[in-house]
Each structure stands twice: as C-alpha cells, then as structure tokens.
Enzyme design. Sequence first.
Site, PDB file in Angstrom:
ATOM      1  N   HIS A 376       0.816  -1.210   0.000  1.00 21.37           N
ATOM      2  CA  HIS A 376       0.000   0.000   0.000  1.00 21.37           C
ATOM      3  C   HIS A 376       0.854   1.266   0.000  1.00 21.37           C
ATOM      4  CE1 HIS A 376      -3.237  -2.868   1.100  1.00 21.37           C
ATOM      5  NE2 HIS A 376      -3.810  -2.175   0.157  1.00 21.37           N
ATOM      6  N   CYS A 690      -9.479  -3.387 -11.401  1.00 17.65           N
ATOM      7  CA  CYS A 690      -8.952  -2.137 -10.828  1.00 17.65           C
ATOM      8  C   CYS A 690      -7.655  -2.345 -10.055  1.00 17.65           C
ATOM      9  CB  CYS A 690      -9.992  -1.455  -9.951  1.00 17.65           C
ATOM     10  SG  CYS A 690     -10.364  -2.362  -8.454  1.00 17.65           S
TER      11      CYS A 690
HETATM   12  C1  PEP Z   1      -6.544  -4.611  -5.084  1.00 25.01           C
HETATM   13  O1  PEP Z   1      -6.413  -5.342  -4.105  1.00 25.01           O
HETATM   14  O2  PEP Z   1      -6.220  -4.946  -6.241  1.00 25.01           O
HETATM   15  C2  PEP Z   1      -7.110  -3.259  -4.934  1.00 25.01           C
HETATM   16  C3  PEP Z   1      -7.415  -2.532  -5.980  1.00 25.01           C
HETATM   17  O3  PEP Z   1      -7.254  -2.776  -3.670  1.00 25.01           O
HETATM   18  P1  PEP Z   1      -6.022  -2.270  -2.774  1.00 25.01           P
HETATM   19  O4  PEP Z   1      -4.785  -2.333  -3.604  1.00 25.01           O
HETATM   20  O5  PEP Z   1      -6.359  -0.930  -2.300  1.00 25.01           O
HETATM   21  O6  PEP Z   1      -6.010  -3.315  -1.689  1.00 25.01           O
END
Ligand code: PEP
Length: 763
Positions: A376, A690
């Site tokens: 993250h 996404c």
């Molecule tokens: C994912 O897990 O691909 C996502 C888009 O959410 P995040 O990266 O915020 O966990």
Amino acid sequence: MTDRGRPGDKGGSPQRSHVGGGAKLLLSRLRALMANQAQDPKRLERVVELIANTMVADVCSIYLKTEDESLMLMATQGLRPEAVGRTRMKENEGLVGLVSATARPLRLTDAFSHPRFSYRPETGEDPFHSFLGVPILRGGRVLGVLVVQNRTERAYDDEEAEALQTVAMVLAELVAAAADTLSAGLRQTRPVELRGRTLNEGLASGKVHLYDPVVPPARLFAADAEEEERRLNDALESLRNSIDSMLTRAGPVLFGESRDVLETYRLFAHDPSWEARLVEAVRTGLSAEAAVDRVRREHRARLESARDSLLRERLHDLEDLENRLLRQLDGNDGGGRVAPPGAILVASRIGPAELLEYRDAQLAGIALEEAGAGSHAAIVARAIGIPAVGGLAGLVTRAEDGDVMIIDGDGGVVHIRPEAEITANFQARVALSEQTQIELGRLRDEPAKTTDGVEVDLYINAGLSFDLDHLDTVGAKGVGLFRTEFQFMASETMPGLEEQSTFYKSVIERAGERPVTFRTIDLGGDKIAPFMGRREREENPALGWRALRMALDHPFFFRRQLRALIRASRGKTLRLMFPMVTTVEEFEAARRLLDSEMEWAIKFGRDLPNRLQVGAMVETPSLAFSIDQLKGKADFLSIGTNDLMQFFFAADRDNARLAGRYDILSRPALRLLLRMRQRADEAELPITVCGEAGGRSLEAITLAALGYRKLSMQAARIAPIKLLIRSVDMSVLAPRVQGLLDSSEQSIRNALLSLATDLGLKI
Ligand code: PEP
Ligand code: MG
C-alpha cells in the site's frame, strides 16, 4: 584488534590504573575542544588524549572504517604512534572487529583470555588487560570503534560504559561532519547503485531526505543544561498529551485491538525508566535532541540484532516513539510532514499513512529499503504521483541526508552520489520522457479503441482529491476505484459524518459528469489510520480482520460512511463497492446496511442520490467462485488483482522477497481471470479490473484479449495503455492469447511478449 600496546611518550601512564569521571565532565571537555579546534586536523589525537586523561585510562584509541570496511587505527593515546594509519583490522578481526560486527559495547577484565583476542605487535608490546570498546554508531551504520584499555585487570562499570557511548555518539558526528579532513572512508563519498523493484515509474533526482529525524551536529550540545531538561520535559509532556488525546478521540469501541497498540505507546511514553535514561543523557550536557538520539541509537542497535519478533516489535514501537519525540522537539508534530521541496524521501520502511503525511511536501521521489510493488505504500506513492523504488537492501546506511540521488523508477534502480556520466544519461532520459509525455498528451481526447473497433474503457484509481484533476489531463472515462480510506489514513482523528460527506461531495463535483466508484473503507492489513495506532498486531494481517470484515463488525462506524456517501450524492448516481468480500452473505449483509441507510434518509427527508449502483470487489478466490450467485444482488463487479493474486498464490503482496516470484501472466492466473469474466457475462454483471495489473502494458492487453472491457489504473498509465490498445487488432490478438492458455509454452509472459512484438504492438 590492537589488544596490546605500549604507553606512548606523551604524559606516560598513570601509576594506578583507574578509569573514572562521568560523561558530563568528558562531554564538557570534548565540547570545549571541539569549539576551540573546529578545523584542527589533529582533532582525533586531541580527543583520545582528552578521553584517556579524563577517564584515567592507559590507552584510548579510535578505529574507523575504511572504504573496504576494514578498521583502521586512526588515533591513539597509549599505543605506538607509528601504528596509526598502519594497523588495520579486518571487519571481523579481534575484539575491535567484534564490537564493530555486533554494534554493541564489549567490557572485559582480561582481554587476553577472550577467544577473539588478536595480537598486533606493531602497536607495542606491553599487555593491557582490561578492555572497554564501544561502537561509533551513526544512522544504524557502524563508523568505527572507540576503545579504552588499562594495564590492570579492571572491571569497567556501567557508568563508564555509558560515558564512552555518549562520547562515541558525539565522535560519530564529528567524524561524519569532517570526514574530508579526517579520512576518506568516513563520510560516504563513493557513488552507490542499488537495485530494487519499481514501485512507481518515472525518473527523478534530488537530495536525500531521511525519514527518521536527524540531529544536526550543531545541536549536539546543550547551551544551558537546565533549559535543555525543561525542553525535554515539555516535549515529553506534549507527546504524552497527544497520545492520550488520540486515545480519547479514537472514540469508544471502534478498533479494539488498535486501542491496545495506543495503550502500549502510552505505557512507553509514561515509562519512568525510559524517561530516566533521557534525562540522564541531557544531564551529561547533551541537547534534548541528542539525548533522544543517543537512546534511539541503542534501541536501533538492539533492533538490528534482535531475533525475537515480539522484542523487535517493541523496539520498533520505542523507535517510533523516539522519532515522534524528536519531531515534537523540532516543533513538527501532527499535520503534514515537511521536507525540502524536490527532496527524495529515504526510509527503511514506511506505512501508507505516514507516506500520506507527505502529500503536500512536493517530494521528487521515494526510495525504500522494504516494501514490495504491491504494497500500500507503493499505491500511495502512485497516488502522490512520484517515482518510487522499493526493496533496496542497505539503502538507509548508504544514503546520508543531503546526498544527491537519482531514482530510476522505470528500472527499479537508485544511484546515490551518482557519477557525472550517470547524471548526464539521466538528464538525456528526462528530456526524452518529457517529449514522450507531450506526444501521449495528444491522445487525450481519443478513445482507447482497437484497430478493429473494440473499445476498452479506461478509468483512473484515485484516493486524494487532487487525483481528480488527472481525469481531464489524461482523458479518462471516470474514477474506477476511489480509495476512501486515504482520508482516514491522513487524519489524526476519525473523520466525522460532515467531514466525510463534504469530501465525497468535492470528489463528485470535481469529477463532473464522469462516474466515480467509491470503495467503502478498506482499512486493516498494512493500511492503518493514525487514530488506530501504528500497527494491528495480527499474525497474518493480510488474512486478518480488515476491510469489509472490520466494517461489518462496526456497523455504527460503517453506516456513518454509507450515510456520508448517500448525502454527498444528492440528485446524482451513487456508485459504491465493498472491498474484500469473501462470501455472498457478507455482500448481502453490507447491502442491508446500505438499504437501511437509504430508508433512513427517505424517512427523514434527507438528501438522496437519484440512482444507486452497488458492486462487490472480487479480491478473494472464494468470491471469484461465487460470481454466479451475485446475479441480481450486485450491480457490478470489480477485480482487485493485487489482493486476489496474493491470495491466489499465497504470496504476501508486501513482501519484497516474493515480489516478481509469481506472475499474473501465468496459465493458472489467466485461466481464473478468463473464467471470472465469462461468469460475470453470464450473470450480466459488468466487470472492471482495478488492481495495478490493469495499468501494466502486457497485462492490460492480455486482460483485453480475455474479454475485459473496463480497466482502472493510476492516471499516469492511461495514455500509454491507450496508445497500446489503439495498436491492437483484437480479432487477431484474442484467439492467440486464449490459445496460449492451453499450450505447453513454458513462460506465458515471454510468449505474450513475442506475440506482442510479432503483431507490432506499442508495448
Ligand atoms: C486490489 O487489491 O487490487 C485493490 C485494488 O485494492 P487495494 O490495492 O487498495 O487493496
Ligand atoms: Mg485490495
């Protein structure tokens, strides 16, 4: 080490070996010496003389690391002067090597009987039995070793070891600040190239700004010890107050476990022995900052060698607290962090929330020792929109505050103190990429349509309000993923209803006619909001109590967010989706909460959206196999490939060691993705990707070839992906990609790459 020696001529050796004198006396003498002889090239000689005299030691020596990491005798009082500049110990040799390798003090009554003792005749013959060596530490790096020795077998006490460590700290700064006149190998001057992994593409150069506060040499000594003690006490009090108020403001039951973390902080902050160590250090004549730094160095050195994970965690907490205290002293606590504009932030590890605090700091880039591409922290770096590289082993000990650094986000490489050719090459590449950007900008108003007329809708991922400006600049269809937790991660206290709804409203307004898909709060794992404390203590946080699981357990808090979203969407379409849905029942439970919030708003005549679309993020294999059951329940789906792939391959997305080990462009992963798209079509559920994969060239066209028609990605990737899609003939690409899923080809990635080259795609 030089464990034997002969007393030098200067002053001879005192009759009775006695090491005494407190740190205070030593420091005040050292300070006077440094003030009087700031530019004196013989400073080190004077320092050892001073220490030997004050501590009544027969020998005092300074060994410093050279470029090849061996330890060179740089100054001595008591050993033969001819040995200076000649006696060189290997990194791990003798007792001096041992102190250096362990980064811990070593006290011996009889050095000769130690198995690591090594005899160096050139230093003198006479035996010195007792030995006290302390590491000269700076920023987690051992610069050298400071030693005192006495002829008699003598046990050095705690106070003496303490005193020497304090002096070693001052010495570390002296040495680092004046390396030019002392020795070549001390302040690092050599260019260093480190290879890690791309967290965010792009090129940048700037001056290193170390994340952990640094105490400048000018601030080492206190002008007025009493005043300094007052400053320390004031800072301690503000620190405690801020932790107490975080605990109070965090609200009642919200995050049970994180309360424990904050409670641990409070416990440490009120710990009398911690305070006593700080006060003790200030009373020796150090400034308040230097006192904190002195204690922090010890904790760091212990952390380096600690194996026990619980102990490591505690030491990390203490270090965090000491960093907070340093910021408090600097008058820079709370609110955003500052760094000189155009700086490159360098840290061993940093959480997404801490990184977000730099959102207004105009950083040029980020370099991290830890962190994988899927972490993250990497996502926040992308959101801030600056080049970032992670997984750079040894970074923090090699880069110093103010060093010039080049970040090559494309190649996952950083150059510290780069040579002229590297800089010239970098400048040429910057010029080229600016040109490319201009060319890509021309595509803004063109659709992402293949040569045979298949359109792929491209959306941006966002989380900060200024992300919305990118919609226009890159020409995206809308926001495919709005990470609402960023607002929570960036505020010290939990945002209230009004604050949330105002923020969402501003996002919707900035998006204009384009749709925004809000993802409800996705905290937990490594995404920790400041009011939750720093870390959730779970064995496997990624598999733990996070995202929708947390939200469903706290309906009061979750409903507040849903209410804010409803209110903000007055008269418009509200599109929202739930993260980390694992079972259809969880989706239904979340949906029920949303429905009851809608009913509440209707009943009380509150602002309402005119249309509601509710989606599920498919991020767990379990839900990937439940798509058919979401028919009629959800309005759309969105695949979070970052999480889905970490669970699919059982490989932590944040673990730099595993980064790149498993590939989404592999048969099992692509088969899963194909199946998911087919099930979604059968269930008549629009489906978007996404996760970060959607923004990578080869992955994006592969997904399109598997039938995905909506991709959401970081804004900077829209133009290159658009250019690429516009070069594809889908009627040729799709069957060939799908054919690969059944072929015996070893590496699907390589096969796809040669396919793309064959077809002349603009990868
Ligand atoms: C994912 O897990 O691909 C996502 C888009 O959410 P995040 O990266 O915020 O966990
Ligand atoms: Mg996710």
